[in-house]
Structure formats: structure tokens, C-alpha cells
Scaffold this active site. Sequence first.
Site, short mmCIF file in Angstrom:
data_model
loop_
_atom_site.label_atom_id
_atom_site.label_comp_id
_atom_site.label_asym_id
_atom_site.label_seq_id
_atom_site.Cartn_x
_atom_site.Cartn_y
_atom_site.Cartn_z
N GLY A 12 66.26 63.96 46.13
CA GLY A 12 66.15 64.22 44.78
C GLY A 12 64.65 64.74 44.41
O GLY A 12 63.84 64.40 45.25
N ALA A 71 71.42 59.67 41.18
CA ALA A 71 72.12 59.45 39.86
C ALA A 71 73.00 60.91 39.82
O ALA A 71 72.79 61.87 40.35
CB ALA A 71 71.28 59.31 38.68
N TYR A 136 76.85 61.76 30.02
CA TYR A 136 75.87 61.31 31.05
C TYR A 136 74.99 60.28 30.42
O TYR A 136 74.76 59.22 31.05
CB TYR A 136 74.80 62.74 31.13
CG TYR A 136 73.37 62.36 31.62
CD1 TYR A 136 73.34 61.97 32.87
CD2 TYR A 136 72.37 62.36 30.97
CE1 TYR A 136 72.17 61.65 33.50
CE2 TYR A 136 71.16 61.96 31.29
CZ TYR A 136 71.13 61.84 32.69
OH TYR A 136 69.79 61.34 33.41
#
Length: 298
Positions: A12, A71, A136
Site C-alpha cells: 500500500g 486496512a 469504515y
Amino acid sequence: MAQSVLITGAGGQLGKEISRLAAAVSGRDVRFVFTDLNEGDGVQALDIADEDAVGVFLRKEKINVVVNCAAYTDVEKAECNPETADLLNHVAVAGIAEAAREVGATLIQISTDYVFSGDSCVPYREMDETGPTGVYGVTKLAGERAVIDSGCKYIIIRTAWLYSPYGKNFVRTMLKLTSEKKELKVVSDQVGTPTSAADLAALIIKIICDDMTGREGIYHFSGEGVCSWYDFAVEIADLAGNDGCDIQPCRSEEYPSNVRRPHYSVMDKKLVKDTFGVKIPHWRASLADVIGRIRKGD
């Protein structure tokens, strides 16, 4: 004795920036181990949702610090996939925290401004009341609480509006759109602070290399300054020289969404600056640096 540091979610934005900066400090009493769901160049495979596998990995590699960059970050899709979001942002985090506790490692958990409602008009402090408005934020807050409840040594860093030269983010999207379109509307009633993943990576490496992982707690970190998404888009286009696109401000209602996004997500950063002695660049300066790197193909 050298520290062994595990970076999850190495593929990421933040993981890649840590990898880039870690090259300068690796071997100086610190060893970085990078993992992601799939194996890659210099990256080992590790499923963070497999608590047993995480525990085995931490013991095998003698890990002292875990930086969890993994995540589920797609705010829109999280509303349609709450189980997956909860698995990655909460359940897996609880497993990592438990594994860290068992081996005595410190967990540096990355969280978000979305744990707040966004209804404030002054910068959020670490102790302010939370109130996420979507899946989220709810799952990220649950992850924070799981870390604290686990009894492991921890540092939780909340950040916002993260971008980098890598992957999918607002900067890369705006660079593309402003180079292709003659007109563009961007919301002007959502205010926050853009954060370069490189700046956050530098903070994390400083905490580790300067042996400050014992300063446990929750911290806020984002770029200095305040802007709207509209302001951010205009600055991106100006720095890129994409002056052929007419960017107009609009209200959030013009872009229907599955989730109510925070209208105000500015965070107070006094605690992180005082605790770790870090000087945070203004968001415009960091943006110019990242766009320069993108132009160079970095």
C-alpha cells in the site's frame, strides 16, 4: 541489540513509503521485514486475518515492533461490505495486537480521522469524543479499541487524506482528470488536511530508530494547514501545470454517497510534535515534493 520491525500491508501507499525510506536506515540497529497478502519483490506473504500465522511469524522473525499498514480503506465499498471491512480493520487488528502482546512487541496501528463525526469546527484532539458515521470509521475505531483492550504495548496514529505517488489516491486521480477534462467540479464544503504518506513514514521511522516506541498512546498526524478538497484540487492542477481545466467548487449534495463524509476533519497535532520532536511540513510543500517525484517516475 538490533530491532526487528514488521511492516504489514507493504504493497500500500504507506508501506511503500516506509520501504523507500527504510533503505537509508536498515542495518543501523534495525531490520525491516515487509509482508502483504501476496508475496512480491522483497515482500513475504502473510495473511493478517490469520491470527495463528501472525503469531508464528512474529516469533520466527523475532519481531520487536509491528507497524500495521494493512486496512480496508475504500470508504464507499465498506458500506456494501461491512463484514470484510470489520475483518481487516477490527478482527485482524485484534489478532495482531494479541500476537504482539504475547511476544512483547510494540504495535504501531494506523487509524483515521473518520473515527470522528466531522461536526466540529475546531481541530480534533486525541481525547475528544469519537462518533464515526459510516462502516469504515466504525470498524477503524473498533480496531483502536481492540488494540487498547489487548494489553499490548501500542502507539495509535490517526491520519487523514493520505496520498503518495503510488496506488489510487486523490492526487493521482486529480492529475489524470485535470489533464484530460476541460471542466471539473470538486466539493468545497469538506475541510481537512492532506497528508503525504512519505511524511507519515518518516515519523514512524523516527519513532523506531530514535527508540521512542515506549511513548504509548494515541496521536494525530497530518500535514500542516487546512484546505477543502476543492482547494487541494486547484493546487494539484497548478503544480502540474494543468491550467486548461476549469475547476469549480460544489457542495457535497451534488455527489450522492453511500456514507456521510466528515465536513470537518482537521486534527490537532500538538501532542505528536511535543512527544516525538517532529516538525511537520505544510501540505503544499509536501504536495509539491510528491508531484515532483511523480513527474520523475519515482
